[in-house]
Design a protein around this motif. Structure first.
Motif, short mmCIF file in Angstrom:
data_model
loop_
_atom_site.label_atom_id
_atom_site.label_comp_id
_atom_site.label_asym_id
_atom_site.label_seq_id
_atom_site.Cartn_x
_atom_site.Cartn_y
_atom_site.Cartn_z
N ALA A 172 -3.91 9.55 -2.06
CA ALA A 172 -4.74 8.35 -2.02
C ALA A 172 -3.86 7.12 -1.85
O ALA A 172 -2.74 7.06 -2.37
CB ALA A 172 -5.58 8.23 -3.29
N ILE A 173 -4.38 6.14 -1.12
CA ILE A 173 -3.64 4.90 -0.88
C ILE A 173 -4.03 3.89 -1.96
O ILE A 173 -5.21 3.69 -2.25
CB ILE A 173 -3.94 4.33 0.51
N GLY A 174 -3.04 3.26 -2.53
CA GLY A 174 -3.29 2.24 -3.54
C GLY A 174 -2.15 1.26 -3.63
O GLY A 174 -1.07 1.49 -3.07
N PRO A 175 -2.36 0.13 -4.30
CA PRO A 175 -1.28 -0.87 -4.44
C PRO A 175 -0.21 -0.38 -5.42
O PRO A 175 -0.53 0.07 -6.53
CB PRO A 175 -2.01 -2.10 -4.97
N ARG A 176 1.02 -0.46 -5.02
CA ARG A 176 2.14 -0.05 -5.87
C ARG A 176 3.27 -1.07 -5.75
O ARG A 176 3.41 -1.77 -4.74
CB ARG A 176 2.68 1.33 -5.48
N SER A 177 4.08 -1.16 -6.79
CA SER A 177 5.28 -2.02 -6.76
C SER A 177 6.41 -1.24 -6.10
O SER A 177 6.81 -0.17 -6.60
CB SER A 177 5.68 -2.44 -8.17
N PRO A 196 0.85 -1.20 0.00
CA PRO A 196 0.00 0.00 0.00
C PRO A 196 0.88 1.24 0.00
O PRO A 196 1.83 1.33 0.78
CB PRO A 196 -0.81 -0.14 1.30
N TRP A 197 0.56 2.19 -0.87
CA TRP A 197 1.43 3.35 -1.06
C TRP A 197 0.57 4.58 -1.30
O TRP A 197 -0.48 4.49 -1.96
CB TRP A 197 2.33 3.10 -2.27
N VAL A 198 0.97 5.69 -0.76
CA VAL A 198 0.21 6.93 -0.92
C VAL A 198 0.70 7.66 -2.16
O VAL A 198 1.89 7.99 -2.27
CB VAL A 198 0.34 7.83 0.33
N VAL A 199 -0.22 7.91 -3.10
CA VAL A 199 0.09 8.66 -4.31
C VAL A 199 -0.98 9.72 -4.49
O VAL A 199 -2.18 9.38 -4.57
CB VAL A 199 0.14 7.72 -5.55
#
Length: 362
Positions: free
Chosen positions: A322-327, A316-319
């Motif tokens: 917003a929090i979303g799945p990231r590599s 989980p990563w903040v971009v």
């Protein structure tokens, strides 16, 4: 070609010519840097020793001298027990084995680089069974000797170099998306890997942080004008080598990827060039393909840094709020405290991460 604990290293000559004289006897041990032979350039006449100058004597008029007697005809060569063998390219170990068993190397088909005859080729001629396929790593490598050399270098590194370690997590989702679009237009054997982007990002970051690019020798840091990134390559059977990819910062990504493939193939075949082993200015290691999330390397002296990349993990990563799945990849740095400190190391890692956010600009 010179056999070392790292394998059979190709020694390049950068000028065409012909060997005029060998300066070192076969099988002799000499210090590193000792000249091995004299090479006469093409179009240059062989050197002829000039007679030593003498003072012109004051003498009376010369008297006629009798003609010298004719030289006797050269005596015929004594007969030998067998015909002279034709020269054939072979490794020193293969040549020694052939001499021990009185085998004509010119009658053996070589399977080594450029058709050179390997130790295994001579063994096959003797009827010795070859090792099973899964045990073959390339007959040019002595992995036990390589492990001993690696252990000695790493022990020296930990004994002499004051290491410091840093870790930094970076979002490589932009790299993965860019690679997917790029590779969709390329044939399979020309597709790029994320490792090529990592090497290029490290090389470009070194332009801004040259204190990590160079050597610590004679109690001082010597920065390198060229950026030659050493690529850590695992050799099947347990060996390791880190030859240099020359001028990494100047290579387009497709050339850099081709260079990586070539290095891996030749290193695992034991055909590393001397310049590739002697002049890496920094090393990059990656164990992501082995499932390791982070690695902490040991600096290879006289270098002053090694960068490590782990496996891309979905987190989980903040971009943009917003929090979303990231590599996410964990990147590490081992630095030499005699040349840099943690503050500079943190900025260096941050620059690499920033460059990987814009893969199209690499």
């Amino acid at each position: 070609m010179v056999e070392t604990q790292k394998g059979a290293i190709e020694i390049e000559t950068f000028q065409a010519g012909r060997i005029e004289k060998f300066l070192v006897e076969l099988h002799s041990k000499v210090p590193v840097g000792t000249p091995l032979a004299l090479i006469r350039a093409e179009g240059v006449a062989a050197a002829v020793a000039a007679p030593a100058p003498t003072a012109a004597p004051i003498a009376p008029m010369p008297l006629p001298q009798p003609a010298p007697p004719p030289m006797p005809a050269p005596a015929p060569m004594p007969p030998v027990g067998r015909a002279a063998k034709a020269w054939a390219p072979a490794s020193p170990a293969a040549r020694r084995l052939a001499e021990e068993h009185d085998i004509d190397l010119s009658a053996i088909a070589g399977t080594g680089p450029g058709g050179a005859i390997t130790y295994a080729d001579v063994e096959r001629r003797l009827g010795v069974a070859a090792p099973p396929a899964e045990a073959k790593r390339g007959t040019w490598l002595d992995l036990a000797a390589m492990r001993a050399a690696i252990a000695a270098a790493m022990a020296r590194s930990k004994r002499e170099i004051p290491h410091y370690y840093l870790a930094h997590q970076i979002d490589v989702t932009p790299c993965e998306r860019w690679l997917a679009n790029k590779n969709a237009t390329l044939p399979p054997d020309h597709r790029l890997l994320i490792g090529a982007l990592a090497l290029k990002a490290v090389a470009k970051a070194l332009r801004r942080f040259p204190a990590f690019n160079g050597f610590y020798r004679d109690n001082r840091f010597e920065p390198s004008n060229a950026i030659h990134v050493g690529v850590a390559i695992a050799i099947r059977g347990g060996g390791l080598a880190a030859p240099a990819l020359h001028d990494t910062d100047q290579l387009p990504l497709d050339e850099l990827m081709n260079g990586m493939r070539d290095l891996v193939q030749r290193t695992r075949a034991g055909r590393i060039r001397s310049s590739e082993m002697s002049d890496p200015t920094i090393t990059v290691s990656s164990l992501g393909e082995r499932g390791v999330e982070a690695l902490y390397g040991i600096i290879y002296p006289p270098q002053v840094a090694i960068v490590g990349f782990g496996k891309a993990v979905t987190r989980p990563w903040v971009v943009d709020g917003a929090i979303g799945p990231r590599s996410v990849v964990t990147m590490t740095l081992a630095g030499d405290h005699r040349a840099t400190d943690g503050h500079a190391g943190a900025l260096f890692l941050a620059e690499i991460g920033k460059l990987l956010q814009e893969p199209e600009n690499l």
